[in-house]
Design a protein around this motif. Structure first.
Motif, PDB file in Angstrom:
ATOM      1  N   LYS A   9     -27.689 -59.464  11.333  1.00 53.93           N
ATOM      2  CA  LYS A   9     -25.825 -59.557  11.133  1.00 53.93           C
ATOM      3  C   LYS A   9     -24.807 -59.810  12.537  1.00 53.93           C
ATOM      4  O   LYS A   9     -25.297 -59.653  13.837  1.00 53.93           O
ATOM      5  CB  LYS A   9     -25.330 -58.378  10.889  1.00 53.93           C
ATOM      6  CG  LYS A   9     -25.257 -57.836   9.210  1.00 53.93           C
ATOM      7  CD  LYS A   9     -24.514 -56.991   9.307  1.00 53.93           C
ATOM      8  CE  LYS A   9     -24.793 -56.650   7.462  1.00 53.93           C
ATOM      9  NZ  LYS A   9     -23.477 -55.393   6.905  1.00 53.93           N
ATOM     10  N   ARG A  19     -24.208 -55.423  17.518  1.00 53.45           N
ATOM     11  CA  ARG A  19     -25.233 -55.181  15.964  1.00 53.45           C
ATOM     12  C   ARG A  19     -26.598 -56.171  16.370  1.00 53.45           C
ATOM     13  O   ARG A  19     -26.143 -57.273  17.024  1.00 53.45           O
ATOM     14  CB  ARG A  19     -24.605 -55.811  14.613  1.00 53.45           C
ATOM     15  CG  ARG A  19     -23.285 -55.093  14.003  1.00 53.45           C
ATOM     16  CD  ARG A  19     -23.436 -55.500  13.558  1.00 53.45           C
ATOM     17  NE  ARG A  19     -23.533 -54.664  12.453  1.00 53.45           N
ATOM     18  CZ  ARG A  19     -22.964 -54.454  11.282  1.00 53.45           C
ATOM     19  NH1 ARG A  19     -22.684 -54.894  10.509  1.00 53.45           N
ATOM     20  NH2 ARG A  19     -23.572 -53.921   9.644  1.00 53.45           N
ATOM     21  N   SER A 101     -17.195 -60.059   8.967  1.00 53.06           N
ATOM     22  CA  SER A 101     -17.904 -60.491   9.941  1.00 53.06           C
ATOM     23  C   SER A 101     -18.321 -62.328   9.565  1.00 53.06           C
ATOM     24  O   SER A 101     -18.495 -63.310   9.925  1.00 53.06           O
ATOM     25  CB  SER A 101     -19.331 -60.309  10.408  1.00 53.06           C
ATOM     26  OG  SER A 101     -19.999 -59.810   9.393  1.00 53.06           O
ATOM     27  N   GLN A 152     -18.438 -45.447  -2.102  1.00 56.97           N
ATOM     28  CA  GLN A 152     -18.357 -46.476  -2.623  1.00 56.97           C
ATOM     29  C   GLN A 152     -18.284 -47.671  -4.063  1.00 56.97           C
ATOM     30  O   GLN A 152     -19.273 -47.846  -3.822  1.00 56.97           O
ATOM     31  CB  GLN A 152     -17.658 -47.946  -1.179  1.00 56.97           C
ATOM     32  CG  GLN A 152     -16.782 -48.636  -1.711  1.00 56.97           C
ATOM     33  CD  GLN A 152     -16.552 -49.832  -0.476  1.00 56.97           C
ATOM     34  OE1 GLN A 152     -17.727 -50.703  -0.544  1.00 56.97           O
ATOM     35  NE2 GLN A 152     -15.228 -50.390  -0.804  1.00 56.97           N
ATOM     36  N   SER A 169     -14.392 -50.335  -5.352  1.00 52.01           N
ATOM     37  CA  SER A 169     -13.030 -49.655  -5.273  1.00 52.01           C
ATOM     38  C   SER A 169     -12.069 -50.402  -4.573  1.00 52.01           C
ATOM     39  O   SER A 169     -12.741 -50.256  -3.573  1.00 52.01           O
ATOM     40  CB  SER A 169     -13.324 -48.638  -5.615  1.00 52.01           C
ATOM     41  OG  SER A 169     -14.573 -47.659  -4.642  1.00 52.01           O
ATOM     42  N   CYS A 171      -9.576 -49.118  -1.262  1.00 49.20           N
ATOM     43  CA  CYS A 171      -9.986 -47.814  -0.425  1.00 49.20           C
ATOM     44  C   CYS A 171      -8.735 -48.281   0.487  1.00 49.20           C
ATOM     45  O   CYS A 171      -8.017 -48.681   1.654  1.00 49.20           O
ATOM     46  CB  CYS A 171     -11.403 -47.523   0.693  1.00 49.20           C
ATOM     47  SG  CYS A 171     -12.653 -47.051   0.001  1.00 49.20           S
ATOM     48  N   ASP A 175      -9.873 -47.749   6.961  1.00 47.48           N
ATOM     49  CA  ASP A 175     -11.520 -47.030   7.545  1.00 47.48           C
ATOM     50  C   ASP A 175     -11.323 -45.750   8.658  1.00 47.48           C
ATOM     51  O   ASP A 175     -10.363 -46.129   9.456  1.00 47.48           O
ATOM     52  CB  ASP A 175     -12.695 -47.868   8.029  1.00 47.48           C
ATOM     53  CG  ASP A 175     -11.877 -49.023   9.183  1.00 47.48           C
ATOM     54  OD1 ASP A 175     -11.943 -48.852  10.465  1.00 47.48           O
ATOM     55  OD2 ASP A 175     -11.997 -50.574   9.320  1.00 47.48           O
ATOM     56  N   ASP A 232     -20.651 -50.444   2.742  1.00 42.28           N
ATOM     57  CA  ASP A 232     -22.155 -51.443   3.516  1.00 42.28           C
ATOM     58  C   ASP A 232     -23.287 -50.969   3.878  1.00 42.28           C
ATOM     59  O   ASP A 232     -24.121 -50.356   4.866  1.00 42.28           O
ATOM     60  CB  ASP A 232     -20.978 -52.022   4.677  1.00 42.28           C
ATOM     61  CG  ASP A 232     -21.947 -52.562   5.666  1.00 42.28           C
ATOM     62  OD1 ASP A 232     -22.826 -53.532   5.444  1.00 42.28           O
ATOM     63  OD2 ASP A 232     -21.380 -53.746   6.892  1.00 42.28           O
TER      64      ASP A 232
HETATM   65  N1  LIG Z   1     -13.142 -51.554  -0.145  1.00 46.10           N
HETATM   66  C1  LIG Z   1     -12.271 -51.549   0.662  1.00 46.10           C
HETATM   67  N2  LIG Z   1     -10.986 -51.429   0.608  1.00 46.10           N
HETATM   68  C2  LIG Z   1     -10.389 -51.161   1.448  1.00 46.10           C
HETATM   69  N3  LIG Z   1     -10.407 -51.878   2.913  1.00 46.10           N
HETATM   70  C3  LIG Z   1     -11.829 -52.652   2.892  1.00 46.10           C
HETATM   71  C4  LIG Z   1     -12.616 -52.167   1.884  1.00 46.10           C
HETATM   72  N4  LIG Z   1     -13.662 -53.403   2.174  1.00 46.10           N
HETATM   73  C5  LIG Z   1     -13.848 -52.598   3.947  1.00 46.10           C
HETATM   74  N5  LIG Z   1     -12.308 -52.990   4.702  1.00 46.10           N
HETATM   75  C6  LIG Z   1     -12.062 -53.134   5.313  1.00 46.10           C
HETATM   76  O1  LIG Z   1     -12.770 -55.137   5.759  1.00 46.10           O
HETATM   77  C7  LIG Z   1     -13.658 -53.745   6.579  1.00 46.10           C
HETATM   78  C8  LIG Z   1     -14.422 -55.143   6.719  1.00 46.10           C
HETATM   79  O2  LIG Z   1     -15.285 -54.732   6.054  1.00 46.10           O
HETATM   80  P1  LIG Z   1     -16.696 -55.246   5.623  1.00 46.10           P
HETATM   81  O3  LIG Z   1     -17.383 -53.715   6.733  1.00 46.10           O
HETATM   82  O4  LIG Z   1     -17.033 -54.731   4.787  1.00 46.10           O
HETATM   83  O5  LIG Z   1     -17.036 -56.373   6.286  1.00 46.10           O
HETATM   84  P2  LIG Z   1     -17.923 -56.986   7.693  1.00 46.10           P
HETATM   85  O6  LIG Z   1     -17.284 -56.815   8.206  1.00 46.10           O
HETATM   86  O7  LIG Z   1     -18.024 -58.441   6.985  1.00 46.10           O
HETATM   87  O8  LIG Z   1     -19.726 -56.408   7.238  1.00 46.10           O
HETATM   88  P3  LIG Z   1     -20.238 -56.293   7.981  1.00 46.10           P
HETATM   89  O9  LIG Z   1     -20.141 -55.052   8.878  1.00 46.10           O
HETATM   90  O10 LIG Z   1     -21.511 -56.415   7.089  1.00 46.10           O
HETATM   91  O11 LIG Z   1     -20.231 -57.446   8.936  1.00 46.10           O
HETATM   92  C9  LIG Z   1     -13.604 -53.051   6.987  1.00 46.10           C
HETATM   93  O12 LIG Z   1     -13.662 -51.784   7.917  1.00 46.10           O
HETATM   94  C10 LIG Z   1     -12.205 -52.047   5.954  1.00 46.10           C
HETATM   95  O13 LIG Z   1     -11.110 -52.352   6.611  1.00 46.10           O
END
Ligand SMILES: Nc1ncnc2c1ncn2[C@@H]1O[C@H](COP(=O)(O)OP(=O)(O)OP(=O)(O)O)[C@@H](O)[C@H]1O
Length: 396
Positions: A9, A19, A101, A152, A169, A171, A175, A232
């Motif tokens: 990642k 990470r 990301s 989630q 769903s 939220c 976070d 995640d």
């Molecule tokens: N179901 C949800 N409802 C509301 N906000 C969300 C939701 N999913 C993700 N988010 C918001 O989006 C942000 C990024 O989501 P996520 O961590 O899934 O993406 P990412 O950074 O691409 O993942 P990764 O950590 O796998 O790289 C989260 O920190 C949160 O603030």
């Protein structure tokens, strides 16, 4: 995206978010850089255009070094079924929740259910380029199978021509990291409740043979009543009791010493991460400052004496010490140990009881910050270039 053999990642160097990517993936990253999909994008042609050309000439799938078009779809099956362009017309994009990301996380209204969801958009080309296909599919299949009040809720996953979509769903309170950043110090009663919710969900995951491997504040969302939803599963892996894994992955500041040193490690690693998370919640700072890579992070953790502030109760100070124990087999790691711990005395670990009341601390913090995103267009084709349509910037 969590197979132990191919965890990769992205991450922002030198941040608390850093990470780790295994060495193997650093090599593999380049090997797919010139995939058919990438070249397709480089020439500015869409998959749709190319399909039209192929059909018009009656040509067979091109047998070049390019990845055949059919593979651009089949590679992502069965976890990401193909939806027809009309399959998403009941979904209305309300805005961008965050910049993930790989791509945006969208707030989407399902008009047929009158319910709001979050949709994670992942560009296929980027997944292939980063060699995270296996992880991505495993993430979805794990999410589909785990069901717990503090996980989630998973809706659906599908693919368009250029993107993968994961619908969950929504939220509404964001976070835990954002909550922590705006409050910095969280009272012990709330730490106790959050601790119990996370203990309950981690014990469940371990019982069903899954290690999460990326427990951190950013991966804990808050629902509309302020309760937690772990999310995640990108680094998660199936792991039965008694088994070990060796992949160095996770987020540096939350990684247990046995993970930083390359294993072997097991579910106990998640409990160390919980210790880091609860330490940060209760004290406003991390037990160990961030380092640039896992080698220096390990050194720091090993030197590691962290100061537990005196204002913490004896029970909490004790809990943090027992979670941040460098010897995995001596670390707190079973539900019954938490049930009998002085910090959780009088606390139930039953999710229904834990969720009985809204979390006062969160409700009062969030009340003043709530803003509704204005609606934007209903897309005819959900797989269009989403970012072109987003008039609202994604939060950083
Ligand atoms: N179901 C949800 N409802 C509301 N906000 C969300 C939701 N999913 C993700 N988010 C918001 O989006 C942000 C990024 O989501 P996520 O961590 O899934 O993406 P990412 O950074 O691409 O993942 P990764 O950590 O796998 O790289 C989260 O920190 C949160 O603030």
């Amino acid at each position: 995206m969590g197979a132990a053999s191919s965890d990769t990642k992205g991450g922002s160097p030198l941040s608390t978010n850093l990470r780790i990517r295994p060495w193997k993936n650093l090599l593999n990253d380049n090997s797919l850089a010139a995939s058919g999909l990438d070249r397709l994008w480089a020439t500015g042609r869409t998959v749709k255009e190319r399909l039209k050309t192929t059909q018009a000439t009656g040509a067979q799938e091109e047998k070049t070094n390019d990845r055949p078009l059919s593979q651009c779809i089949s590679l992502f099956l069965p976890e990401f079924p193909v939806w027809s362009p009309t399959g998403q017309t009941h979904l209305k994009i309300l805005g961008c929740v965050a910049k993930g990301s790989l791509g945006p996380v969208l707030k989407v209204l399902d008009c047929s259910q009158q319910k709001i969801f979050a949709v994670k958009v992942l560009p296929k080309g980027e997944i292939l380029r980063r060699n995270t296909l296996k992880q991505c599919k495993e993430e979805v299949s794990i999410q589909r199978h785990v069901k717990h009040p503090f996980i989630q809720g998973f809706g659906e996953s599908w693919q368009g021509q250029r993107h993968l979509y994961i619908m969950c769903s929504y939220c509404s309170f964001g976070d835990l990291y954002s909550l922590w950043s705006s409050s910095k110090c969280i009272d012990e009663d709330t730490v106790r409740l959050f601790g119990a919710e996370l203990v309950s969900v981690l014990a469940y995951l371990h019982d069903v043979g899954i290690i999460h491997r990326d427990v951190k504040m950013e991966n804990v969302l808050l629902d509309e009543r302020g309760h937690l939803k772990l999310t995640d599963f990108g680094f998660s892996s199936q792991l039965a009791f008694g088994e070990h894994v060796y992949t160095i992955c996770g987020t540096l500041q939350y990684m247990a010493p046995e993970v930083l040193s390359g294993g072997p490690y097991n579910h106990s690693a998640d409990w160390w991460s919980l210790g880091v998370l609860l330490f940060a919640l209760a004290t406003g700072k991390f037990p160990v400052a961030p380092e640039k890579d896992h080698v220096s992070m390990l050194e720091r953790v090993n030197q590691g004496s962290y100061d537990i502030p005196e204002h913490l109760s004896h029970g909490l100070a004790h809990l943090l010490k027992e979670l941040l124990c460098k010897v995995p087999r001596l670390r707190l790691r079973y539900l019954h140990q938490f049930k009998h711990h002085p910090f959780f005395r009088s606390m139930s670990f039953d999710p229904i009881l834990l969720q009985k009341f809204p979390v006062e601390f969160v409700m009062s913090m969030r009340k003043s910050e709530m803003t509704d995103l204005p609606e934007i267009n209903l897309f005819e084709d959900f797989d269009c270039e989403l970012t072109d349509h987003l008039t609202l910037p994604c939060p950083a």
